[in-house]
Write an enzyme that holds these catalytic residues in place. Structure first.
Site, PDB file in Angstrom:
ATOM      1  N   ASP A   1      40.348  35.255  36.804  1.00 33.69           N
ATOM      2  CA  ASP A   1      40.391  36.540  35.875  1.00 33.69           C
ATOM      3  C   ASP A   1      40.121  36.261  34.398  1.00 33.69           C
ATOM      4  OD1 ASP A   1      41.621  38.305  37.712  1.00 33.69           O
ATOM      5  OD2 ASP A   1      43.565  37.862  37.623  1.00 33.69           O
TER       6      ASP A   1
ATOM      7  N   GLU B   1      43.038  37.028  41.302  1.00 31.17           N
ATOM      8  CA  GLU B   1      42.826  35.731  40.940  1.00 31.17           C
ATOM      9  C   GLU B   1      42.783  34.508  41.995  1.00 31.17           C
ATOM     10  OE1 GLU B   1      42.706  34.278  37.662  1.00 31.17           O
ATOM     11  OE2 GLU B   1      42.409  32.505  38.720  1.00 31.17           O
TER      12      GLU B   1
HETATM   13  N1  COA Z   1      42.900  58.523  35.610  1.00 29.69           N
HETATM   14  C1  COA Z   1      42.752  58.959  37.032  1.00 29.69           C
HETATM   15  N2  COA Z   1      42.644  58.123  37.989  1.00 29.69           N
HETATM   16  C2  COA Z   1      42.638  56.665  37.679  1.00 29.69           C
HETATM   17  C3  COA Z   1      42.543  56.372  36.102  1.00 29.69           C
HETATM   18  C4  COA Z   1      42.870  57.298  35.007  1.00 29.69           C
HETATM   19  N3  COA Z   1      43.008  57.151  33.818  1.00 29.69           N
HETATM   20  N4  COA Z   1      42.494  55.055  36.088  1.00 29.69           N
HETATM   21  C5  COA Z   1      42.119  54.557  37.283  1.00 29.69           C
HETATM   22  N5  COA Z   1      42.358  55.544  38.064  1.00 29.69           N
HETATM   23  C6  COA Z   1      42.283  55.434  39.687  1.00 29.69           C
HETATM   24  C7  COA Z   1      40.677  55.059  39.923  1.00 29.69           C
HETATM   25  O1  COA Z   1      39.770  56.157  39.882  1.00 29.69           O
HETATM   26  C8  COA Z   1      41.199  54.682  41.813  1.00 29.69           C
HETATM   27  O2  COA Z   1      41.221  55.626  42.303  1.00 29.69           O
HETATM   28  P1  COA Z   1      40.380  55.739  43.919  1.00 29.69           P
HETATM   29  O3  COA Z   1      40.653  54.736  44.598  1.00 29.69           O
HETATM   30  O4  COA Z   1      41.058  57.249  44.330  1.00 29.69           O
HETATM   31  O5  COA Z   1      38.997  55.848  43.584  1.00 29.69           O
HETATM   32  C9  COA Z   1      42.631  54.250  41.534  1.00 29.69           C
HETATM   33  O6  COA Z   1      43.100  54.774  40.122  1.00 29.69           O
HETATM   34  C10 COA Z   1      42.888  52.831  41.592  1.00 29.69           C
HETATM   35  O7  COA Z   1      41.929  51.902  41.018  1.00 29.69           O
HETATM   36  P2  COA Z   1      41.768  50.243  41.629  1.00 29.69           P
HETATM   37  O8  COA Z   1      40.744  49.619  40.687  1.00 29.69           O
HETATM   38  O9  COA Z   1      41.205  50.598  43.024  1.00 29.69           O
HETATM   39  O10 COA Z   1      43.103  49.826  41.635  1.00 29.69           O
HETATM   40  P3  COA Z   1      43.823  48.803  42.671  1.00 29.69           P
HETATM   41  O11 COA Z   1      45.270  48.761  42.198  1.00 29.69           O
HETATM   42  O12 COA Z   1      43.766  49.450  43.856  1.00 29.69           O
HETATM   43  O13 COA Z   1      43.109  47.488  43.018  1.00 29.69           O
HETATM   44  C11 COA Z   1      42.252  45.473  41.963  1.00 29.69           C
HETATM   45  C12 COA Z   1      43.200  46.702  41.683  1.00 29.69           C
HETATM   46  C13 COA Z   1      42.215  44.684  40.845  1.00 29.69           C
HETATM   47  C14 COA Z   1      42.311  44.802  43.263  1.00 29.69           C
HETATM   48  C15 COA Z   1      40.942  46.350  41.801  1.00 29.69           C
HETATM   49  O14 COA Z   1      40.769  47.006  40.840  1.00 29.69           O
HETATM   50  C16 COA Z   1      39.617  45.449  41.712  1.00 29.69           C
HETATM   51  O15 COA Z   1      39.189  44.630  42.852  1.00 29.69           O
HETATM   52  N6  COA Z   1      38.909  45.126  40.699  1.00 29.69           N
HETATM   53  C17 COA Z   1      37.857  44.416  40.583  1.00 29.69           C
HETATM   54  C18 COA Z   1      38.074  42.649  40.739  1.00 29.69           C
HETATM   55  C19 COA Z   1      38.986  42.572  39.615  1.00 29.69           C
HETATM   56  O16 COA Z   1      38.863  42.499  38.416  1.00 29.69           O
HETATM   57  N7  COA Z   1      39.948  41.728  39.814  1.00 29.69           N
HETATM   58  C20 COA Z   1      41.109  41.046  39.106  1.00 29.69           C
HETATM   59  C21 COA Z   1      41.976  41.972  38.441  1.00 29.69           C
HETATM   60  S1  COA Z   1      42.788  41.101  37.465  1.00 29.69           S
END
Ligand code: COA
Length: 424
Positions: free
Chosen positions: A167, A138
């Protein structure tokens, strides 16, 4: 009948931006199937916990009206189920970090092959370019999208706002993109990729500040307080405190009780069309004809004096008395309402904008209901799902798996706890 009845959403969202979007679609009648990591689920389930053991308000308030499927998308059987779901659903929504979906094996190319009618919608921090691979939250979006540089006080640090424009704001943009793509699919028969970058969404909401950036080329921004204070303008749109973003000067002014109540304030706009009424209300009838005050341009260099004088009047009234006096005269004012006041507001409860929801783990809590009202598509806010609450019912009823298949899927570890949740 609800507006989006029959639309199936494969919801791969987490935290806030994506979940706000799919919650709106669920309120409009879509069947939203939230896929969550076995045993863990959306990270917000256990963030900012106020009742130990229960899903947090952070999670419950963003995930109403959805079903939860606990599924490991990296397990082969999990991928089999996901492929079936992609065939079955109309929209896939996700806000993973850039590249995560591709690493899972479900990038856009792959998804299109499985289901050419699929609409695949994503929130990312940035659009294509040098920051496209960044993870974004955010406040980062508020800073990168121009909001922080234009919020706060002149000479002080940039400031973020409490409204979650990065967000929830981007979630709203994405929801519009999805329904637009669904509408186009009616004619084209094809799905498409929908992308909402948080930086773009915030900048869209800061449109008037980019307007002012360009107006700077023509000279100082006369409606900004700093003009009347003889503070020169720099190269970029400055922070403007509580100045209004439009052509009519406005400020936040103290009301009766401000010494003890941090929200005893009102917003007050010196709308040109009602200037004479303002003069009468604040006891300055002579300003109606005085050339130093009678016209908007004459007042611009004197805004501090004008608002100090109006404030001397608002301080004799409560913020609600200011509203009661000014409203009938069309003088635009607005009380600063606290979250406590909004939570108790009977009008907002009557319209369903503030709703009380019951939850098996946490009991009753308040939430914000659907802020968009459709006359032909009623919204009934139902509680957020427990983790994996609908796993079996989705495998059986949406995908048509037999009991034997369900057992095989459970045994493979693809799906989390396969026991049906206890009835409430
Ligand atoms: N089963 C297995 N693995 C899963 C899963 C499931 N059901 N759901 C998620 N995962 C895994 C993903 O594949 C990922 O694995 P990888 O990194 O090995 O490829 C992992 O979980 C983490 O996902 P990610 O999205 O990277 O989470 P994060 O906690 O590291 O990052 C954010 C969180 C929000 C920073 C990131 O998702 C992001 O930048 N999103 C886009 C922008 C956004 O929406 N930001 C605001 C959020 S409110």
């Amino acid at each position: 009948m609800k507006a989006l009845e029959g639309v199936k959403i494969l919801d791969f969202t987490h935290v806030q931006s994506g979940p706000t979007c799919t919650q709106l679609l669920a309120w409009f009648g879509a069947d939203v199937i939230k896929v969550e990591r076995p045993g863990v689920g959306d990270a917000t389930r256990k963030q900012l916990v106020d009742k130990p053991g229960a899903d947090s308000l952070y999670f419950t308030m963003l995930n109403h009206n959805k079903r939860s499927l606990e599924l490991n998308s990296k397990n082969e059987t999990g991928k089999e189920v996901l492929t079936r779901l992609i065939k079955e659903c109309d929209v896939l929504v996700e806000n993973f970090a850039p590249g995560a979906l591709d690493r899972m094996g479900f990038g856009w190319e792959q998804v299109q092959k499985i289901n050419p009618r699929m609409i695949m919608a994503s929130v990312k921090g940035f659009g294509p370019g040098k920051y496209e691979n960044c993870k974004v939250y955010e406040n980062v979006a508020q800073c990168a999208g121009g909001s922080a540089s234009t919020t706060g006080w002149l000479g002080d640090r940039p400031m973020v706002t409490g409204a979650q424009i990065g967000d929830s704001g981007t979630g709203l943009h994405l929801a519009l993109g999805i329904v637009t793509a669904l509408f186009q699919r009616e004619k084209s028969g094809r799905g498409q990729r929908v992308m909402a970058a948080m930086q773009d969404g915030v900048l869209n909401l800061c449109r008037v500040k980019l307007r002012d950036q360009q107006r700077l080329d023509a000279g100082p921004l006369k409606e900004y307080s700093q003009f009347g204070e003889n503070i020169p303008f720099g190269e970029a749109t400055p922070r403007a405190g509580n100045d209004s973003g439009g052509g009519q000067p406005g400020r936040i002014l103290k009301c009766k009780g401000w010494e003890d109540d941090p929200n005893a304030y009102t917003y007050f706009i010196t709308q040109a069309a009602v200037w004479e009424k303002i003069c009468d209300v604040i006891g300055k009838p002579e300003w109606k004809t005085d050339p130093d005050y009678a016209t908007p341009p004459a007042r611009l260099p004197r805004l501090n004096e004008v608002f100090d004088t109006i404030e001397a009047w608002t301080m004799t009234k409560t913020k609600f008395e200011v509203m009661d006096t000014c409203n009938p005269l069309d003088i635009p004012v607005g009380p600063i309402l606290s979250m406590k006041e909004l939570a108790e507001d009977e009008g907002l409860r009557a319209t369903g904008t503030v709703v009380e929801v019951d939850h098996p783990e946490r009991g009753p809590y308040l939430t914000v209901g659907c802020p968009i009202k459709l006359s032909d598509s009623d919204v009934e806010v139902t509680r957020s799902p427990l983790l994996g609450e609908h796993s079996i019912e989705i495998l059986r009823d949406v995908l048509g798996y037999s009991e034997a298949d369900i057992e095989r899927i459970g045994a493979s570890g693809a799906v989390g706890d396969m026991k049906p949740q206890a009835a409430e």
